[in-house]
Structures are given as C-alpha cells and as structure tokens.
Design a protein around this motif. Structure first.
Motif, PDB file in Angstrom:
ATOM      1  N   VAL A 343       0.846  -1.185   0.000  1.00  0.00           N
ATOM      2  CA  VAL A 343       0.000   0.000   0.000  1.00  0.00           C
ATOM      3  C   VAL A 343       0.884   1.238   0.000  1.00  0.00           C
ATOM      4  O   VAL A 343       1.731   1.409   0.879  1.00  0.00           O
ATOM      5  CB  VAL A 343      -0.932   0.023   1.229  1.00  0.00           C
ATOM      6  CG1 VAL A 343      -1.809   1.278   1.211  1.00  0.00           C
ATOM      7  CG2 VAL A 343      -1.796  -1.235   1.272  1.00  0.00           C
ATOM      8  N   LYS A 344       0.690   2.076  -1.005  1.00  0.00           N
ATOM      9  CA  LYS A 344       1.437   3.325  -1.096  1.00  0.00           C
ATOM     10  C   LYS A 344       0.443   4.464  -1.274  1.00  0.00           C
ATOM     11  O   LYS A 344      -0.405   4.416  -2.166  1.00  0.00           O
ATOM     12  CB  LYS A 344       2.412   3.287  -2.281  1.00  0.00           C
ATOM     13  CG  LYS A 344       3.482   2.207  -2.154  1.00  0.00           C
ATOM     14  CD  LYS A 344       4.385   2.176  -3.386  1.00  0.00           C
ATOM     15  CE  LYS A 344       5.421   1.064  -3.278  1.00  0.00           C
ATOM     16  NZ  LYS A 344       6.263   0.978  -4.497  1.00  0.00           N
ATOM     17  N   ASN A 345       0.535   5.453  -0.420  1.00  0.00           N
ATOM     18  CA  ASN A 345      -0.411   6.572  -0.460  1.00  0.00           C
ATOM     19  C   ASN A 345      -1.860   6.079  -0.389  1.00  0.00           C
ATOM     20  O   ASN A 345      -2.730   6.558  -1.109  1.00  0.00           O
ATOM     21  CB  ASN A 345      -0.205   7.414  -1.725  1.00  0.00           C
ATOM     22  CG  ASN A 345       1.175   8.024  -1.779  1.00  0.00           C
ATOM     23  OD1 ASN A 345       1.727   8.447  -0.757  1.00  0.00           O
ATOM     24  ND2 ASN A 345       1.763   8.051  -2.971  1.00  0.00           N
ATOM     25  N   ARG A 346      -2.060   5.077   0.479  1.00  0.00           N
ATOM     26  CA  ARG A 346      -3.385   4.497   0.732  1.00  0.00           C
ATOM     27  C   ARG A 346      -3.935   3.703  -0.455  1.00  0.00           C
ATOM     28  O   ARG A 346      -5.092   3.280  -0.453  1.00  0.00           O
ATOM     29  CB  ARG A 346      -4.393   5.579   1.150  1.00  0.00           C
ATOM     30  CG  ARG A 346      -3.949   6.372   2.364  1.00  0.00           C
ATOM     31  CD  ARG A 346      -4.898   7.535   2.649  1.00  0.00           C
ATOM     32  NE  ARG A 346      -6.184   7.077   3.152  1.00  0.00           N
ATOM     33  CZ  ARG A 346      -6.432   6.819   4.436  1.00  0.00           C
ATOM     34  NH1 ARG A 346      -5.480   6.972   5.340  1.00  0.00           N
ATOM     35  NH2 ARG A 346      -7.623   6.419   4.836  1.00  0.00           N
ATOM     36  N   LEU A 347      -3.100   3.471  -1.493  1.00  0.00           N
ATOM     37  CA  LEU A 347      -3.547   2.760  -2.684  1.00  0.00           C
ATOM     38  C   LEU A 347      -2.792   1.435  -2.818  1.00  0.00           C
ATOM     39  O   LEU A 347      -1.588   1.379  -2.603  1.00  0.00           O
ATOM     40  CB  LEU A 347      -3.335   3.618  -3.932  1.00  0.00           C
ATOM     41  CG  LEU A 347      -4.104   4.940  -3.964  1.00  0.00           C
ATOM     42  CD1 LEU A 347      -3.728   5.731  -5.198  1.00  0.00           C
ATOM     43  CD2 LEU A 347      -5.619   4.688  -3.927  1.00  0.00           C
ATOM     44  N   PRO A 348      -3.501   0.357  -3.189  1.00  0.00           N
ATOM     45  CA  PRO A 348      -2.880  -0.971  -3.229  1.00  0.00           C
ATOM     46  C   PRO A 348      -2.204  -1.290  -4.557  1.00  0.00           C
ATOM     47  O   PRO A 348      -2.601  -0.800  -5.616  1.00  0.00           O
ATOM     48  CB  PRO A 348      -4.071  -1.899  -3.011  1.00  0.00           C
ATOM     49  CG  PRO A 348      -5.211  -1.174  -3.676  1.00  0.00           C
ATOM     50  CD  PRO A 348      -4.951   0.299  -3.437  1.00  0.00           C
ATOM     51  N   GLU A 349      -1.196  -2.126  -4.475  1.00  0.00           N
ATOM     52  CA  GLU A 349      -0.577  -2.723  -5.658  1.00  0.00           C
ATOM     53  C   GLU A 349      -0.302  -4.176  -5.310  1.00  0.00           C
ATOM     54  O   GLU A 349       0.416  -4.475  -4.356  1.00  0.00           O
ATOM     55  CB  GLU A 349       0.713  -2.003  -6.040  1.00  0.00           C
ATOM     56  CG  GLU A 349       1.324  -2.539  -7.315  1.00  0.00           C
ATOM     57  CD  GLU A 349       2.473  -1.690  -7.814  1.00  0.00           C
ATOM     58  OE1 GLU A 349       3.303  -2.238  -8.566  1.00  0.00           O
ATOM     59  OE2 GLU A 349       2.539  -0.510  -7.447  1.00  0.00           O
ATOM     60  N   SER A 350      -0.889  -5.077  -6.082  1.00  0.00           N
ATOM     61  CA  SER A 350      -0.835  -6.496  -5.740  1.00  0.00           C
ATOM     62  C   SER A 350      -0.011  -7.288  -6.742  1.00  0.00           C
ATOM     63  O   SER A 350       0.025  -6.971  -7.938  1.00  0.00           O
ATOM     64  CB  SER A 350      -2.253  -7.084  -5.683  1.00  0.00           C
ATOM     65  OG  SER A 350      -2.217  -8.457  -5.350  1.00  0.00           O
TER      66      SER A 350
END
Length: 494
Positions: A343-350
């Motif tokens: 999670v970066k800047n409250r946004l996910p990357e999976s």
C-alpha cells in the motif's frame, strides 16, 4: 527378415498385454500430495513438451498463410493447483508448495538441457560458410567452450554459454544438474534466457538459415516463453472461513474488533481501514495458533517462490465458498500481511489475483451484487487496476450440481455469467471466467468445444480458463497426438 520383425512385434505385444493383465485397475489407497505432484508434472515430459511446440507450429503455419506479417503470441498456457490447493487438504503446506516448484523446475531444466545439448549438435555452422550477427559473436566470445575445433563455430560456442548460465540458475534453485561446460553467471529471469536464444534465432534468420531458425530453437523459445523456470503456475486455494479465522486472530492479537461477530458492512469497514496503510497487524513477538501460522507461511512461501522462480509462478489465490464481499477483502489483508500486496499513499498494488469461487446456487445468484459492492469501492478498483484491470471469477460446477441438481446448476451458472458480463462492461473491467468443470457430466464435464461455444455472449472476451481433472487428464493429454488435438479444440472454440 519380415519373419524376424513380426516375431519382435509379437514379443513386444506379449510384454505389454501380460503387464496390463497383471496390473490392478484401481488403487486401494489415497495418493499422497507428493505423488500427486509427481503425476501432474510427469505429463510434461510424456506429452506436453512435444505437444505444445507442435500445436504452436501448426497455428503459426495456418495463421501466417492468411496473414504473412502476424506474430503468434502465447495464446494457450497450462497451469495447475496440486501443491497450492489446501481447501479440504490439511497436508498442503508451505513446504509442499516449495516441493512442487522444485519438482517443476527439475522437469523443465532437464528438458532445456536435453534440447540445448541436441541444438549444440545441430548447429555446427562455420563462419567460413555463413555470416553471423555481431550479437552472436559477443555471446560466442564469452563461451566456456574453448575447444580449438569450435573457434569457427560461434553458434555452438554461444549455446555452450547459454547452457552454462542456465545450469547455474538451476543450481540456485536447488537442482542437481551437471554441465560439461562448467557454470556461468546465472540467469536472473527466464526473459534473459529467451533473449539470448532469440539472438541466435535472429542471426539465423538474417543469414540465409530460415529453416534452422524455425526448427528446434523455435520450439525451445516457445517452451521457455510459456514455461519459464517454473514450468507452470500454481493456484493457491483456501476456504473463505479459513481466511476469516486468520483475520480474526490477527485482529484479536492487536486488540482490535472481534472480527467474526461483526455484521457484513462493519467487516468491510474495518478491513478497508487496515488495507489503506502499510502498517502490519502481524507481530513476530506473538505466538499465533497453528492454523494462522500455517496459512501465513504459505503466502510467505508464495512470495519467495515468485522472487526465485519468476513472477508468473504463482499468480492467483482462489477463495472457496465465497459468499460475501468481505471474503475478498479478508484475503487482500492476508496478502498485505505477507508482502504480496503493498500500500502506497493508501492505494494498493498487488502481485497476485484475488479470485472468488461462487459454487452454490445461492452464491451464483449473489455473484453480481457481491462484485457490484466491490467495484463501487475506490480501493478495490485500484487493486484491479494493478492487476491489468482483469478480475477473474471462478464458477463451481460440481458443488452447484450437488447443491441444486444438474438443471438448477446449469441455469444458475448461465444466469450468473450473463449478469457478470453486463456488470463488468458497465464498470469497464475485463472479465476472465474460470470454469471449474469435472470429468463427468454431473461435475460439469462434457465436450469442451461445445461447452465453450455454449457460453453466453461476451463471457469469453478473448480469454477463458477451464479445469481438467482426474482420469480426464490422462485420457486427453497423456499421448502427444491426443494432447495436440484436444488443445487445438480449446483454442479453436475460444
């Protein structure tokens, strides 16, 4: 002479028939996971290593006859679940997953070594006879093959260099492979391996050796671009309730809400709260239950396997008996806790897909509202975007048959697909349906060609996944000729 040949054929027939008569038709014991892994992998050297390149060669000839400039991508790939599917199987563990990929790598690296050894014998081309690209000469200059007879045979020298790097990678993965040329710098990725092979192929093509460029080296490149260093990807799979129990224990240990007692809307809220920052819930200083440690260990091992064997080694985790939006968010939290989702800047990357399996009549009926709820969440939309804007949905044939009968199951599956196609189109998300078909009609089995053509309009959308199970695998794919025919049928129908 004919009499001798007939006698030899009769002898071979007698051996086969006598062996079959004295072999039991059924086993009276359960196979271990290790034996299942071995059986699943063995079909590659028996069949797929020949069938897959042959199928692609046939497709290339037919497509290029109509469209001379076309380059055929990897339109068909093979995956598995043996060693990663722990739903109802307590014997699948992190070590099982590791053992499966070690077995996979052992099969594919031995195949590459055999093929490259043969290619080495087939390309004794001399610089006195043909031109060779500068890139091949660069590879040749790095070669450990210092025989004086090879000084004017750059292709052989380059193959020796490629082989030394490949075997070195195999040693990194724990394999025991000999190499007469010694060990070079290990390939970091399968893409590097394919790149060096393409360097040789391009040189052959541009220097009047098109036939050689389309020969064995083309088959090795095709196999390597599909199988990489991992042979085939494995799906992880676990029951939704098992995921929820792990989440509940993580919450309890962190003095948070009593997760299992929360209503569905509050479950979604607390999960999204934890998913919007990188701070972990898990602490190495707390002793968790055996189940929680077991589950988290598998995801940790999956991350390590992706790092070592390639990103495509493990690409998705399936949620059995998925019935609520929180089931998907709970799995997302476990992925975050084990480094597969950041999670970066409250946004996910999976690094992995979350795949709901709708397998009861009720779950099929609720599939559209469940996914509608998730698609309305900005967090989940960003998650899907990090996975190439594709959401896979698995449909359960066997369990829906057992739940509601054959007619209700077929109708429920069809209606669910129609609703999902419309929903995905409305949200501009690409759909991939994974059909969990079995061998018998009662488990969703039947002719694959008609089954694909019978799907609702828009539900295939250029891609589809289908399971083959049990004895059907042997019947369809154990023989290379049968395998080519059955795989071609799947491609044609799609």
């Amino acid at each position: 002479r004919n009499t001798d040949e007939l006698a030899e054929l009769q002898r071979e027939m007698d051996i086969v028939l006598l062996t079959l008569w004295q072999t039991s038709e059924t086993r009276h014991f359960k196979l271990s996971v290790k034996s299942e892994i071995t059986n699943g992998v063995n079909i590659f050297p028996r069949s797929f290593f020949r069938a897959i390149p042959q199928l692609y060669r046939r497709m290339e000839r037919q497509f290029q006859a109509a469209f001379p400039q076309i380059t055929l991508p990897n339109v068909l790939q093979i995956g598995g679940w043996i060693g990663g599917d722990r739903d109802g199987n307590p014997f699948v563990s992190a070590q099982t997953l590791r053992d499966a990929f070690t077995h996979h790598a052992n099969a594919i690296f031995h195949h590459y070594r055999r093929e490259l050894d043969t290619l080495y014998q087939e390309l004794p081309l001399s610089v006195r006879r043909v031109k060779v690209s500068d890139d091949v000469m660069v590879l040749s200059a790095k070669s450990p093959d210092t025989e004086i007879a090879r000084q004017e045979e750059p292709y052989r020298r380059a193959i020796a260099y490629i082989l030394s790097r490949l075997i070195s990678k195999g040693h990194e993965l724990g394999l025991h492979l000999g190499c007469r040329f010694g060990l070079g710098e290990a390939y970091a990725t399968a893409d590097e391996f394919v790149h060096d092979l393409r360097t040789l192929q391009d040189s052959l093509r541009t220097n009047r050796s098109e036939v050689l460029a389309n020969g064995r080296i083309a088959d090795i490149i095709r196999t390597a671009s599909i199988c990489g260093f991992h042979l085939m990807p494995l799906d992880l799979r676990q029951h939704a309730e098992k995921h929820a129990n792990v989440v509940a224990e993580l919450f309890q240990a962190a003095d948070l809400e009593d997760y299992l007692t929360l209503p569905e809307n509050e479950k979604q809220a607390v999960l999204l709260r934890e998913l919007q920052h990188q701070r972990p819930l898990y602490s190495p200083f707390i002793t968790y239950s055996e189940h929680t440690q077991h589950e988290l260990a598998i995801f940790h091992e999956a991350r390590k396997i992706k790092d070592e064997f390639g990103e495509n080694a493990v690409t998705q985790s399936i949620i059995s008996n998925c019935e609520l939006p929180s089931d998907l968010l709970a799995l997302a939290l476990l992925l975050k806790e084990t480094g597969l989702l950041t999670v970066k800047n409250r946004l996910p990357e999976s690094r992995i897909n979350i795949v709901p399996l709708f397998e009861t009549i009720e779950a099929l009926t609720n599939a559209v509202p469940i996914m509608e709820t998730l698609f309305s969440l900005d967090w989940y939309r960003t998650f899907i975007h990090s996975r190439d804007n594709i959401q896979e949905i698995m449909l359960g044939y066997s369990d829906s048959n057992k739940d509601g009968g054959y007619i209700s199951s077929t109708w429920g599956l069809y209606q669910a697909e129609i609703g999902l196609v419309a929903l995905f189109k409305r949200h501009n998300i690409r759909i991939r349906l994974f059909h969990g078909r079995g061998g018998s009609v009662g488990r969703g089995g039947g002719p694959s060609y008609q089954a694909i053509l019978g799907q609702p309009a828009g539900s295939v959308g250029g891609q589809i996944r289908i399971t083959e199970q049990g004895e059907v695998i042997t019947a369809k794919y154990a023989d290379p000729g049968n395998a080519v025919r059955n795989l071609e049928t799947l491609v044609a129908a799609t």
